[in-house]
Design an enzyme around this catalytic site. Structure first.
Site, PDB file in Angstrom:
ATOM      1  CB  CYS A  33      -0.883  -0.005   1.238  1.00 20.97           C
ATOM      2  SG  CYS A  33      -2.043  -1.351   1.115  1.00 20.97           S
ATOM      3  CG  HIS A 175      -1.506 -10.202   4.678  1.00 23.06           C
ATOM      4  ND1 HIS A 175      -1.095  -9.746   3.458  1.00 23.06           N
ATOM      5  CD2 HIS A 175      -0.418 -10.169   5.472  1.00 23.06           C
ATOM      6  CE1 HIS A 175       0.201  -9.436   3.512  1.00 23.06           C
ATOM      7  NE2 HIS A 175       0.631  -9.688   4.725  1.00 23.06           N
ATOM      8  CG  ASP A 270       3.966 -10.644   5.596  1.00 16.10           C
ATOM      9  OD1 ASP A 270       4.929 -11.246   5.098  1.00 16.10           O
ATOM     10  OD2 ASP A 270       3.262  -9.828   4.965  1.00 16.10           O
TER      11      ASP A 270
END
Lengths: 732, 261
Positions: A33, A175, A270
């Protein structure tokens, strides 16, 4: 002298075939993002294209929603819902294709984690569950018709992706999004053909891949991101159980596997912060995939060092290095490795401040190391190219911390004769203290990059100078220094009197000149003995209090934190929070939350519950509080009281120079400016930005204040959809 | 009152470098040139004396080198020295410390300073010869490796401390004028300000030739000559173990190998 890369890194530059496409090297910018999505196409295109220029072989969007049913507002995802989105994403693929680089899109269906606060749709999932990540979000359990419909959403989005010019689509099962919710028994409680056995739980994923491959597989490469282990044991997906089984079931349907670990609620496992994880920390899980797949495997792990990158490929653990944060910190990472310019790499420090902006929901991404990240389109900042100096003005920068060293670096890059002066022996300012805190050593890359670059720049430009260990400059010294422009970057200090965010006032009895009270700086300087029982009084929302607690506890002190604000609140956003709390518990650190201090006496502190003043509010006349008296006060004994109550700018030099403005002209001074913490205490990323920004805008009329940037907002009079209508249309 | 400070522009090597074609030095493309570190301290010491005397002293910087070495001269002038002298002749290209001292001796005769400071040594060649050779040529008192100095303009003597082996220090009084070679750490060298750097560009620098000093190329012939410069091969160390006889025999083998016997 230009040097060539060592041969041992050649493996990173071997092309690799991915289905119908070929990647020119092994550098893959993982989907991440930035705050652009589809609504800021200029930002999206410019940010991704700078990396394509910098040598990445493949560049991805952030997670890109396939349908309005998957809406993550306020967090910013990309969207590929319709022709308007296709047009806007085309800006990115066209820009990336200017270089020899593939463009990928991560197709996201959030299922039970999508709050749909903008679209007001109801998301569908394998079973009905309430999200452990998103507030008040339940999904609807799909029946077979729902399944076919949602699978078709993926197909339609893949076709639109091809229209938008993408080279590959990534079916996103990391995720705990999309198909991973089907595979994981933590979410999937079905008893039909899509639940129960791993074959059944994997069926949704396999069918999506089959349908997408059938639709676009001849033209586009098919990737699938898969969190191979969600790190909560047999309750969900484990690598050697469901993980490799799904790999085998779907291996023929993908052209490349994109492997990571973890879930969304704690996705710092992660995107591991450097505080807890070194590069390559996911390899112990990722390595199983190549042993069970015939397809190329790529994976993340904050790979910053070409040595490690080449090693994991040579070891057969990954085929392609995927990186998000290292690509933000240095968009030219591959090119610098290729040219053997390893000391020019701006190494990611792993602070996760980039991620923090997505977590906050809305603001554009920022980077502590790379001030140009996110500013490519709107401010026109290229990470490696600088506008030539527009005057012969010489510039004095006082303070070589994150702001000052960045200002000096950029000014010298632009060709300005610049002097950077600091009384410390080393560049970095307070960062030299912070890097001694538990787990924060890698933050020192911020200092190291500037140290190396400044060293090179002053050799190229003899009149420029970095003066370390210099005597502290007084206002007289600055006035007589001979610089036309002066930038003050003298940083900030921790309050010595207890001034804080709750009362905006001192705490009676707090005085850091006392032997049993210490500020963080006094601890770093080692100037006071720390007693056995330590109390930290905290009203700071970032890392200092938890870090000092951990450091002091590690040295054998008994530590209690009294915190008036949520301890380490910002660490939720940097994904450091869960392990920070685990560490506090491991170390028996006692946290007294929602409490503040009323007074301090020798060896004891009086604190109170900040909510114990009664819920009834009524007007009781002037001089009287509208609530009851707080009677929750109690005493706690300490041997040493640590003060992280707040910070203040060290702006005395700036204020004096401003007061002596009438002396500027006779000393040929045109302007005096203040940046970084000395302007107002802030994140290191924002201090670095301040330094970079003023260096880019130093010749403007008012360099103290930022120039307007190019905004991307909806334009009235134009419909977003190519055949749409922008005017109000009532349904009545 | 005048203090003469001799300075040298030294070369630092890049991480990677190549030798010159004649094999007698490093190819200058791989140099990074800068003012000799020791000279920062000798210049600072002169400036401190000048400032303590209410600026009633002139600090003159002298170097022997081609026009590229103006950078070193300007660096010293930017800190506050008054003027510079640069001597050059192509015949000085291979000059050693003694040859440089012969040139400097002529400059000293011409300038008649009350005191001469040199750096204790140069950081590139490290011979520590020039200063003491200059004193010898002048017949002046001298002290090497000076780490503390008490001296005011006009004094007939200076009191100083110098570093000796084994952490010893020697306190001595010396007649002036004298040549002192200055050790690192005697003071905290200042950085030049931007004003200093700008002013340095305007300060006078006399450019002198050997002719101007009444020297011929023959008279500055170096006392030594570099035959070859090379990077010794690494990995040559060997720990010899075993009995005394075994060690002696291995040592003999190595000597034979190295001598090609």
């Amino acid at each position: 002298m230009a040097s060539k890369r060592p041969e041992k890194y050649d493996i990173l530059f071997e092309p690799i075939k991915i289905g119908p496409k070929t990647m020119r090297n092994r550098f893959h910018q993982s989907p991440h993002c930035i705050g652009a999505g589809t609504d800021r196409p200029g930002f999206q295109a410019a940010h991704r294209a700078v990396k394509a220029e910098g040598g990445w072989g493949a560049i991805n969007t952030e997670y890109c929603s396939i349908h309005p049913e998957s809406d993550d507002t306020m967090r910013v995802s990309a969207r590929i819902w319709d022709a308007g989105d296709v047009r806007n994403l085309r800006a990115m693929t066209d820009a990336v294709h200017e270089y020899d680089c593939l463009a990928g899109i991560e197709l996201w269906y959030g299922g039970g984690h999508a709050p749909n606060m903008e679209t007001r749709h109801t998301a569908r999932g394998p079973s009905q569950f309430v999200s452990e990540f998103e507030t008040l979000t339940y999904c609807h359990e799909m029946d077979e018709a729902d399944i076919k419909q949602v699978q078709q959403y993926y197909v339609d989005a893949a076709i639109r992706s091809r229209d938008a010019g993408f080279d590959f689509v990534n079916i996103y099962g990391g995720h705990t999004y999309g198909p991973l919710q089907w595979l994981s028994p933590y979410y999937n409680r079905r008893t039909d053909g899509y639940g129960g056995s791993v074959e059944n739980r994997g069926r949704f994923w396999v069918e999506v891949l089959e349908k997408v491959k059938k639709a676009v597989g001849d033209d586009l490469a098919i990737a699938s991101r898969f969190a191979i282990d969600t790190l909560i044991g047999p309750a969900s997906v484990e690598v050697e159980e469901d993980g490799i089984k799904l790999i085998k079931m779907a291996d023929d349907l993908v052209d490349v596997w994109d492997i990571n670990v973890g879930d969304i609620a704690q996705w710092g496992e992660d995107a591991g912060p450097s505080r807890y994880y070194r590069q390559g920390h996911q390899i112990p899980w990722q390595r199983f995939v190549k042993q069970n797949s015939k397809k190329p495997v790529l994976g993340v792990g904050r790979f910053t060092d070409p040595e490690k990158m080449a090693e994991v490929i040579r070891n057969g653990e990954l085929d392609i290095i995927s990186a998000a944060r290292p690509s933000i910190s240095d968009p030219f990472l591959p090119q610098k490795i290729e040219e053997g310019r390893l000391d020019d790499i701006r190494t990611c420090i792993g602070c996760n401040v980039c991620i923090s902006r997505w977590e906050i929901g809305g603001p554009p991404m920022i980077c502590t190391q790379n001030a140009t990240a996110g500013e490519e389109y709107r401010r026109g900042w290229h990470p490696e190219r600088f506008e030539k100096a527009q005057s012969d003005d010489t510039i004095l920068v006082v303070g070589a911390g994150p702001a000052g060293s960045e200002a000096a670096r950029v000014l010298m890059e632009r060709g300005y004769v610049t002097h950077l002066v600091d009384s410390a022996e080393k560049i970095g300012g307070h960062l030299n203290d912070i890097t001694t805190l538990p787990g924060l050593g890698e933050w020192g890359y911020h200092r190291d990059y500037r140290e190396v670059q400044l060293d090179k720049l002053v050799k190229k430009q003899r009149d420029s100078q970095v003066s370390l260990g210099a005597k502290r400059l007084t206002a007289d010294d600055v006035l007589e220094y001979g610089a036309e422009k002066v930038i003050i970057a003298t940083g900030s200090s921790w309050n010595t009197d207890g001034v804080n965010a709750l009362t905006h006032d001192v705490v009676p009895g707090i005085n850091a000149s006392r032997p049993d009270q210490v500020t963080p700086e006094q601890i770093f300087r080692g100037e006071k003995e720390i007693g056995k029982r330590v109390v930290i009084l905290n009203a700071d929302t970032y890392f200092m209090a938890p870090s000092l607690a951990e450091m002091l506890s590690g040295k054998g002190h008994e530590v209690t934190v009294i915190s008036g604000v949520e301890l380490g609140h910002y660490m939720h956003f940097t994904l450091e929070y869960p392990n920070m709390r685990r560490r506090l518990i491991e170390m028996n650190i006692n946290v007294i939350g929602d409490a503040w201090a009323s007074r301090v006496e020798e060896g004891r502190i009086e604190y109170y519950d900040i909510w114990a003043e009664g819920s009834r509010r009524e007007y009781r006349g002037p001089g009287k509080l509208p609530r009851d008296e707080n009677r929750s006060h109690q005493w706690l004994e300490f041997d040493t009281l640590v003060l992280t109550t707040g910070r203040h700018s060290d702006d005395g030099l700036y204020r004096e120079l401003m007061a002596r403005k009438d002396e500027w002209a006779k000393n040929d001074i045109k302007g005096v400016y203040v940046i970084g913490d000395a302007w107002a205490p802030k994140l290191m990323a924002d201090s670095t930005f301040d330094g970079h920004r003023i260096a880019r805008e130093i010749e403007d009329d008012e360099p103290q204040l930022p120039l307007p940037y190019k905004r991307e907002v909806s334009v009235w009079g134009t419909a977003f959809q190519p055949d749409g209508e922008h005017r109000q249309e009532w349904r009545s | 009152m005048k203090i003469l400070v001799t300075v040298k522009q030294v070369a630092a090597l890049d991480d990677e470098f190549e030798m010159r074609d004649d094999g007698r030095d490093v190819d200058e493309d791989f140099f990074e040139e800068d003012l000799n570190e020791f000279d920062h301290y000798s210049v600072e010491e002169a400036l401190l004396i000048k400032e303590a005397a209410g600026d009633d002293a002139e600090v003159v910087i002298v170097t022997v080198g081609d026009e590229d070495t103006d950078d070193a001269l300007r660096t010293a002038l930017a800190k506050g020295a008054d003027r510079g002298i640069r001597v050059w002749d192509d015949s000085l290209a291979d000059a050693d410390g003694v040859a440089i001292a012969r040139v400097l001796a002529k400059v000293v005769e011409r300038e008649q300073p009350d005191m001469v400071f040199t750096g204790a040594q140069s950081s590139d060649f490290g011979s520590a010869v020039t200063g003491m050779a200059l004193a010898g040529l002048m017949g002046w008192p001298h002290a090497a490796v000076v780490c503390a100095l008490e001296y005011s303009p006009g004094d007939n003597t200076a009191t100083l401390r110098r570093e000796l082996e084994g952490g010893l220090e020697e306190i001595m009084t010396i007649r002036c004028p004298a040549v002192l070679s200055i050790q690192l750490g005697i003071n905290e060298p200042r950085y030049a300000s931007l004003r200093g750097i700008k002013q340095a560009k305007q300060k006078p620098v006399d450019e002198l030739t050997l002719d101007d000093l009444g020297l011929s190329a023959d008279s500055i012939a170096p006392a030594s000559r570099v035959r070859r410069m090379y990077a010794p091969e690494k990995g040559q160390a060997e720990l010899i173990t075993g009995s005394a006889a075994e060690q002696a025999s291995r040592l003999a083998e190595i000597i034979k190998e190295l001598r090609g016997m």
